[in-house]
Motif scaffolding. Structure first.
Motif, mmCIF file in Angstrom:
data_model
loop_
_atom_site.group_PDB
_atom_site.id
_atom_site.type_symbol
_atom_site.label_atom_id
_atom_site.label_comp_id
_atom_site.label_asym_id
_atom_site.label_seq_id
_atom_site.Cartn_x
_atom_site.Cartn_y
_atom_site.Cartn_z
ATOM 1 N N LEU A 125 -42.682 1.172 25.348
ATOM 2 C CA LEU A 125 -43.066 1.126 26.689
ATOM 3 C C LEU A 125 -42.620 0.747 27.741
ATOM 4 C CD1 LEU A 125 -46.876 3.024 26.523
ATOM 5 C CD2 LEU A 125 -44.375 3.723 25.329
ATOM 6 N N LEU A 126 -43.015 -1.329 27.635
ATOM 7 C CA LEU A 126 -41.960 -1.395 28.974
ATOM 8 C C LEU A 126 -40.560 -1.494 28.676
ATOM 9 C CD1 LEU A 126 -44.861 -4.878 28.476
ATOM 10 C CD2 LEU A 126 -45.324 -2.795 30.527
ATOM 11 N N ALA A 127 -40.018 -1.808 27.591
ATOM 12 C CA ALA A 127 -38.659 -1.729 27.900
ATOM 13 C C ALA A 127 -38.356 -0.653 27.810
ATOM 14 C CB ALA A 127 -38.794 -2.188 25.994
ATOM 15 N N ALA A 128 -38.713 0.443 27.375
ATOM 16 C CA ALA A 128 -38.307 1.751 28.266
ATOM 17 C C ALA A 128 -38.185 1.918 29.338
ATOM 18 C CB ALA A 128 -39.169 3.283 27.683
ATOM 19 N N PHE A 129 -39.774 1.200 29.942
ATOM 20 C CA PHE A 129 -39.506 1.732 32.039
ATOM 21 C C PHE A 129 -38.443 0.234 31.990
ATOM 22 C CE2 PHE A 129 -40.765 -0.233 35.875
ATOM 23 C CZ PHE A 129 -40.770 1.287 36.589
ATOM 24 N N ALA A 130 -38.516 -0.355 31.305
ATOM 25 C CA ALA A 130 -37.127 -1.287 32.263
ATOM 26 C C ALA A 130 -35.911 -0.866 32.191
ATOM 27 C CB ALA A 130 -37.436 -2.779 31.467
ATOM 28 N N GLU A 131 -35.179 -0.041 30.439
ATOM 29 C CA GLU A 131 -33.636 0.492 30.217
ATOM 30 C C GLU A 131 -33.779 1.454 31.660
ATOM 31 O OE1 GLU A 131 -34.219 0.388 26.558
ATOM 32 O OE2 GLU A 131 -34.522 -1.298 25.461
ATOM 33 N N ASN A 133 -34.859 2.313 34.444
ATOM 34 C CA ASN A 133 -35.200 1.666 36.081
ATOM 35 C C ASN A 133 -34.381 0.566 36.275
ATOM 36 O OD1 ASN A 133 -36.930 3.939 37.024
ATOM 37 N ND2 ASN A 133 -38.248 3.207 35.010
ATOM 38 N N PRO A 134 -33.402 -0.030 36.003
ATOM 39 C CA PRO A 134 -32.680 -1.065 35.985
ATOM 40 C C PRO A 134 -32.430 -1.429 38.169
ATOM 41 C CG PRO A 134 -31.280 0.131 35.548
ATOM 42 C CD PRO A 134 -32.375 0.890 34.887
ATOM 43 N N TYR A 136 -34.234 0.258 40.052
ATOM 44 C CA TYR A 136 -36.385 0.286 40.361
ATOM 45 C C TYR A 136 -36.538 -1.535 40.418
ATOM 46 C CZ TYR A 136 -40.896 -0.316 40.630
ATOM 47 O OH TYR A 136 -42.426 -0.312 41.249
ATOM 48 N N LEU A 137 -36.001 -2.454 38.880
ATOM 49 C CA LEU A 137 -36.190 -3.419 39.036
ATOM 50 C C LEU A 137 -35.655 -4.688 40.040
ATOM 51 C CD1 LEU A 137 -37.484 -3.007 35.241
ATOM 52 C CD2 LEU A 137 -38.879 -3.609 36.948
ATOM 53 N N ALA A 138 -34.463 -4.558 40.054
ATOM 54 C CA ALA A 138 -33.738 -5.239 41.394
ATOM 55 C C ALA A 138 -34.584 -5.358 42.609
ATOM 56 C CB ALA A 138 -32.289 -4.717 41.138
ATOM 57 N N THR A 139 -34.542 -4.199 42.910
ATOM 58 C CA THR A 139 -35.545 -4.705 44.235
ATOM 59 C C THR A 139 -36.836 -4.587 44.229
ATOM 60 O OG1 THR A 139 -34.444 -1.817 44.898
ATOM 61 C CG2 THR A 139 -36.260 -2.509 46.114
ATOM 62 N N LEU A 140 -37.408 -4.537 42.794
ATOM 63 C CA LEU A 140 -39.302 -4.934 42.558
ATOM 64 C C LEU A 140 -38.608 -6.505 42.867
ATOM 65 C CD1 LEU A 140 -41.780 -4.244 42.195
ATOM 66 C CD2 LEU A 140 -41.225 -4.623 39.843
ATOM 67 N N ASP A 141 -37.960 -6.972 42.186
ATOM 68 C CA ASP A 141 -37.083 -8.663 42.370
ATOM 69 C C ASP A 141 -37.102 -9.442 43.480
ATOM 70 O OD1 ASP A 141 -36.780 -10.950 41.269
ATOM 71 O OD2 ASP A 141 -34.899 -10.315 40.440
ATOM 72 N N ARG A 142 -36.360 -8.869 44.191
ATOM 73 C CA ARG A 142 -35.925 -8.649 45.754
ATOM 74 C C ARG A 142 -37.480 -8.986 46.350
ATOM 75 N NH1 ARG A 142 -31.521 -6.025 44.379
ATOM 76 N NH2 ARG A 142 -32.630 -4.354 45.651
ATOM 77 N N LEU A 168 -41.707 -9.354 36.170
ATOM 78 C CA LEU A 168 -40.745 -8.784 35.755
ATOM 79 C C LEU A 168 -40.218 -9.330 34.402
ATOM 80 C CD1 LEU A 168 -38.897 -9.521 39.524
ATOM 81 C CD2 LEU A 168 -39.556 -7.344 37.453
ATOM 82 N N ALA A 169 -40.851 -10.836 34.273
ATOM 83 C CA ALA A 169 -40.707 -11.808 33.049
ATOM 84 C C ALA A 169 -40.646 -10.733 31.456
ATOM 85 C CB ALA A 169 -40.603 -13.435 32.853
ATOM 86 N N CYS A 170 -41.831 -10.353 31.954
ATOM 87 C CA CYS A 170 -42.886 -9.205 30.776
ATOM 88 C C CYS A 170 -41.480 -7.774 30.293
ATOM 89 C CB CYS A 170 -43.543 -9.184 31.382
ATOM 90 S SG CYS A 170 -44.469 -7.696 29.968
ATOM 91 N N LEU A 171 -41.068 -7.370 31.688
ATOM 92 C CA LEU A 171 -40.692 -6.537 31.968
ATOM 93 C C LEU A 171 -38.854 -7.148 30.985
ATOM 94 C CD1 LEU A 171 -41.751 -4.889 34.721
ATOM 95 C CD2 LEU A 171 -41.379 -3.831 32.691
ATOM 96 N N GLN A 172 -38.614 -8.111 31.658
ATOM 97 C CA GLN A 172 -37.252 -8.493 31.014
ATOM 98 C C GLN A 172 -37.287 -9.182 29.177
ATOM 99 O OE1 GLN A 172 -36.380 -11.233 33.741
ATOM 100 N NE2 GLN A 172 -35.294 -10.026 35.274
ATOM 101 N N ASP A 173 -38.229 -9.466 29.609
ATOM 102 C CA ASP A 173 -38.524 -10.303 27.557
ATOM 103 C C ASP A 173 -38.532 -8.594 26.768
ATOM 104 O OD1 ASP A 173 -38.257 -12.489 28.543
ATOM 105 O OD2 ASP A 173 -40.617 -12.681 27.974
ATOM 106 N N ALA A 174 -39.378 -8.015 27.193
ATOM 107 C CA ALA A 174 -39.359 -6.305 26.404
ATOM 108 C C ALA A 174 -38.976 -5.620 26.336
ATOM 109 C CB ALA A 174 -40.561 -5.712 27.275
#
Length: 177
Positions: A125-131, A133-134, A136-142, A168-174
């Motif tokens: 599920l984390l992987a699906a969300f990360a894939e 929402n790239p 969104y995750l870039a904005t979140l990272d900033r 973020l690392a958990c989402l990226q790893d997933a």
């Protein structure tokens, strides 16, 4: 409110119970994709914290999760943290943006709860969300980097130890094959 279409009738009923305690309407929102459906989630909500807390405690099932989602967007950080605990107790995919968004906000104690709670979530599920929402995750990272730089750098000299970065690392790893 950023709830999937299939749950909007429930969300409308829940909203009707707390709107009478709204101090003013939300002004800003962020967009995410959940199951290929774009959701626009308010950044902050201004309902009566006492009313929302009472409704959250009295509710069950999906109603309770919708109240908890509202609470994660509330201006009161204690209420946001309390509501996060309800969401972390459910594996429902549509809750993911409400959980993840808290990792990119200024209250490090809440980000720490997200970092601990996200480790036990279904990695698919984390992987699906990360894939989905790239951007969104870039904005979140900033945002995470900005809060770390301005407020938490002394407490977390290694940026990767900062709770938001752990999320973020958990989402990226997933999402890695």
């Amino acid at each position: 409110m950023g709830i999937p279409a299939r749950l909007r009738p429930v969300a409308r009923d829940v909203l009707s119970l707390v709107r009478k305690g709204e101090m003013h309407p939300p002004r800003h929102a962020f967009k995410v994709s959940v199951d290929h459906e774009t959701l626009q989630i308010p950044y902050r909500l201004y309902y009566s914290p006492e009313l929302l807390r009472r409704k959250l405690i009295d509710a069950q099932g999906i109603d309770q999760l919708v109240f908890a989602c509202l609470g994660t967007r509330h201006y009161d950080g204690y209420l946001r943290q309390e509501c996060l605990s309800y969401l972390l107790g459910s594996e429902a995919y549509w809750l993911t943006p409400y959980i993840v968004q808290l990792a990119g906000e200024y209250v490090v104690e809440i980000a720490d709860d997200v970092a601990h709670g996200i480790m036990s979530r279904d990695t698919s599920l984390l992987a699906a969300f990360a894939e989905e929402n790239p951007g969104y995750l870039a904005t979140l990272d900033r945002r995470i980097t900005s809060y770390w730089t301005c407020y938490h750098r002394l407490a977390y000299p290694n940026r990767n130890d900062y709770p938001g970065r752990k999320v973020l690392a958990c989402l990226q790893d997933a999402s890695r094959p």
